[in-house]
Write a protein that holds these residues in place. Structure first.
Motif, PDB file in Angstrom:
ATOM      1  N   PRO A  95       0.741  -1.308  -0.117  1.00 48.30           N
ATOM      2  CA  PRO A  95       0.275  -0.039  -0.129  1.00 48.30           C
ATOM      3  C   PRO A  95       0.871   1.315  -0.025  1.00 48.30           C
ATOM      4  N   GLU A  96       2.133   1.257   0.605  1.00 49.00           N
ATOM      5  CA  GLU A  96       2.832   2.483   0.503  1.00 49.00           C
ATOM      6  C   GLU A  96       3.354   3.028  -0.744  1.00 49.00           C
ATOM      7  N   ALA A  97       3.749   1.651  -1.484  1.00 48.97           N
ATOM      8  CA  ALA A  97       4.135   2.008  -3.024  1.00 48.97           C
ATOM      9  C   ALA A  97       3.264   2.457  -4.000  1.00 48.97           C
ATOM     10  N   GLU A  98       1.837   1.715  -3.464  1.00 44.87           N
ATOM     11  CA  GLU A  98       0.657   2.259  -4.162  1.00 44.87           C
ATOM     12  C   GLU A  98       0.480   3.779  -3.895  1.00 44.87           C
ATOM     13  N   LYS A  99       0.510   4.122  -2.767  1.00 39.22           N
ATOM     14  CA  LYS A  99       0.185   5.539  -2.328  1.00 39.22           C
ATOM     15  C   LYS A  99       1.132   6.369  -3.021  1.00 39.22           C
ATOM     16  N   LYS A 109      -1.569  12.197  -9.184  1.00 38.90           N
ATOM     17  CA  LYS A 109      -2.323  13.238  -9.012  1.00 38.90           C
ATOM     18  C   LYS A 109      -1.361  14.676  -9.202  1.00 38.90           C
ATOM     19  N   GLU A 110      -0.214  14.527  -9.220  1.00 42.03           N
ATOM     20  CA  GLU A 110       0.873  15.553  -9.537  1.00 42.03           C
ATOM     21  C   GLU A 110       0.752  15.992 -10.824  1.00 42.03           C
ATOM     22  N   LYS A 119      -5.790   5.182 -10.602  1.00 40.49           N
ATOM     23  CA  LYS A 119      -6.435   6.387 -10.547  1.00 40.49           C
ATOM     24  C   LYS A 119      -7.891   6.225 -10.287  1.00 40.49           C
ATOM     25  N   ARG A 120      -8.492   5.353 -11.070  1.00 42.41           N
ATOM     26  CA  ARG A 120      -9.940   5.064 -10.822  1.00 42.41           C
ATOM     27  C   ARG A 120     -10.358   3.992 -10.061  1.00 42.41           C
ATOM     28  N   GLU A 129     -12.612  -2.534  -7.495  1.00 44.42           N
ATOM     29  CA  GLU A 129     -13.294  -1.398  -6.563  1.00 44.42           C
ATOM     30  C   GLU A 129     -13.034  -0.034  -7.128  1.00 44.42           C
ATOM     31  N   GLU A 130     -14.216   0.804  -7.118  1.00 49.51           N
ATOM     32  CA  GLU A 130     -13.905   2.234  -7.257  1.00 49.51           C
ATOM     33  C   GLU A 130     -13.007   2.810  -6.285  1.00 49.51           C
ATOM     34  N   ARG A 131     -12.416   3.678  -6.685  1.00 53.60           N
ATOM     35  CA  ARG A 131     -11.515   4.525  -5.826  1.00 53.60           C
ATOM     36  C   ARG A 131     -12.345   5.444  -5.065  1.00 53.60           C
TER      37      ARG A 131
END
Length: 470
Positions: free
Chosen positions: A311-315, A322-323, A431-432, A464-466
């Motif tokens: 999850p940290e890498a995904e984050k 987003k940047e 992203k989605r 799953e929708e984010r």
């Protein structure tokens, strides 16, 4: 490939020795070495006259990749000489100096060789991935035009973006809404198949549609290459599979001749060269379809598995997405450094082509002192190299330490195209959506290798929708 190590050699008079030799087999440990590679707790296969290490190979036939990796991780210089049936010898290496020697320094002494070419000739024929010498040079020269900056931009904007927005994303939206389980490996293969056909041949097979249409070409190719590599199945079925593959490819050529279009794609370049007939161009289509469909989809399959566990890498990847601007353009994708590094790390552990073999034209000596005789198979092992702790103690490695895309004169022409495609898929999907593997707790998916790697049995996932607020 690693599967060539198991040769279908009749036992004949050796059958009476089977029980005796198996019961007498002893594990041996190597002598200590001053090499920079570790040499502890290694179990080497016992070798016997005539049969070589056949029984060790037989005992590990269901885990050959992992078994060879464990040997190369521990033997001095990460190189091992395997004695096979009938006195044949294979040299296996995970030593970067040896890899550089094979792929660059002494490149012309290590072609694919007649034995490997003949094994896959039914399917790859005289295609670029199955030939050597001047024929290979010419094909590579023509193919290189397909991977310049102009072509890459076109691929990104007109092929990948369309396939992503019009096909992949809607399928994932539907799966999320219906809580449907998808075989994501199959979805990614379909995505990559459409992409390579569009950009290289100007043809849209429409393989990634909501109905998931049957694709005889893909099924025949998978069946044929596996059976040919393993030397199993009837000649009748193998010929039928090869025929279906070639019929698909010839139909593409026929359509291209009827409607050449305005753009100059890879197929058009070969047809306009005037140097080859339709049978030869068919070989080109098959080779590039294999490369474009199987390698990127394999890399993405394992990436999405690993990212679901980290999850940290995904984050960090989401932060990078987003940047960038809402509509990611070519330059944005090229500049996604963290995502690029994450894909590289995933392929370090799960390389799309885990083993590659060459055959020595002349006697030679590798940089680590290993003696190579004319005709010997020499295989370098990206799968094992990605698991060599000594190699990955520091950041930044060359293509001979990380030969996931080969290296030297035969380095993958489509490397940049593959990264563009993979990074756009990662950014568009993550992203989605969250990709959630549907795998029993404690069960690790099996990495299997034929010509290219796959996840055994597919990759079942829920989409799953984010939550945008996160």
């Amino acid at each position: 490939m690693l599967l060539h190590l198991l040769t279908s050699f009749p036992l004949l008079i050796f059958t009476s020795l089977v029980f005796f030799l198996i019961t007498r087999t002893r594990n041996s440990k190597p002598k200590s070495s001053s090499s920079s590679y570790p040499s502890t707790n290694v179990i080497l296969p016992k070798s016997y006259p005539i049969v070589g290490s056949f029984f060790s190979l037989l005992a590990n036939q269901n885990q050959l990749l992992q078994w060879v990796t464990s040997i190369l991780q521990n033997v001095p210089s990460a190189t091992f000489t395997l004695q096979r049936l009938g006195g044949q010898v294979s040299i296996l290496t995970a030593n970067p100096a040896n890899v550089q020697h094979i792929l660059k320094t002494n490149f012309y002494n290590y072609p694919k060789g007649d034995r490997l070419r003949s094994t896959l000739f039914d399917f790859l024929g005289h295609g670029i991935f199955n030939i050597d010498g001047e024929e290979w040079k010419f094909q590579r020269q023509i193919s290189s035009h397909e991977f310049n900056t102009k072509s890459l931009r076109k691929f990104f904007h007109t092929v990948v973006e369309t396939e992503l927005s019009d096909r992949l994303i809607p399928i994932l939206e539907t799966a999320a809404a219906n809580k449907q389980v998808l075989d994501f490996q199959d979805v990614l293969q379909r995505f990559a198949f459409d992409n390579i056909c569009k950009i290289a041949f100007g043809y849209d097979p429409e393989y990634l549609l909501p109905s998931f249409p049957e694709a005889k070409f893909a099924q025949a190719f998978d069946e044929g290459k596996i059976k040919r590599l393993l030397n199993i199945g009837s000649e009748k079925r193998l010929k039928l599979a090869a025929s279906e593959v070639r019929e698909f490819s010839k139909n593409i050529i026929k359509e291209k001749k009827l409607d050449p279009g305005e753009s100059m794609d890879l197929l058009s370049r070969f047809l306009s060269s005037g140097q080859y007939d339709d049978d030869f161009v068919t070989d080109i289509i098959i080779s590039f379809t294999l490369a474009g469909r199987d390698t990127t989809s394999a890399a993405l399959t394992w990436f999405f598995l690993l990212i679901s566990k980290n999850p940290e890498a995904e984050k960090e990847i989401l932060k990078e997405i987003k940047e960038k601007s809402d509509t990611l353009v070519y330059e944005d994708i090229k500049d996604m450094v963290y995502t690029h590094a994450s894909l590289c790390e995933s392929m370090r552990f799960y390389p799309p082509v885990p083993v590659d073999s060459k055959f020595a034209e002349k006697d030679d000596v590798l940089p680590d002192g290993t003696v190579v005789k004319k005709g010997m198979r020499v295989a370098y092992h990206p799968y094992a190299m990605g698991r060599m702790e000594k190699l990955w103690s520091f950041v930044g490695r060359d293509s001979y330490t990380y030969p996931v895309f080969q290296a030297g004169p035969r380095i993958c022409l489509g490397k940049e195209m593959a990264f563009l495609q993979m990074k756009r898929v990662v950014s568009g999907v993550l992203k989605r959506f969250k990709v959630v593997p549907v795998i029993e707790e404690g069960v690790e998916p099996e990495f299997v290798a034929h010509l290219t790697a796959k996840m055994k049995g597919g990759f079942p996932v829920r989409i799953e929708e984010r939550n945008e607020s996160k």
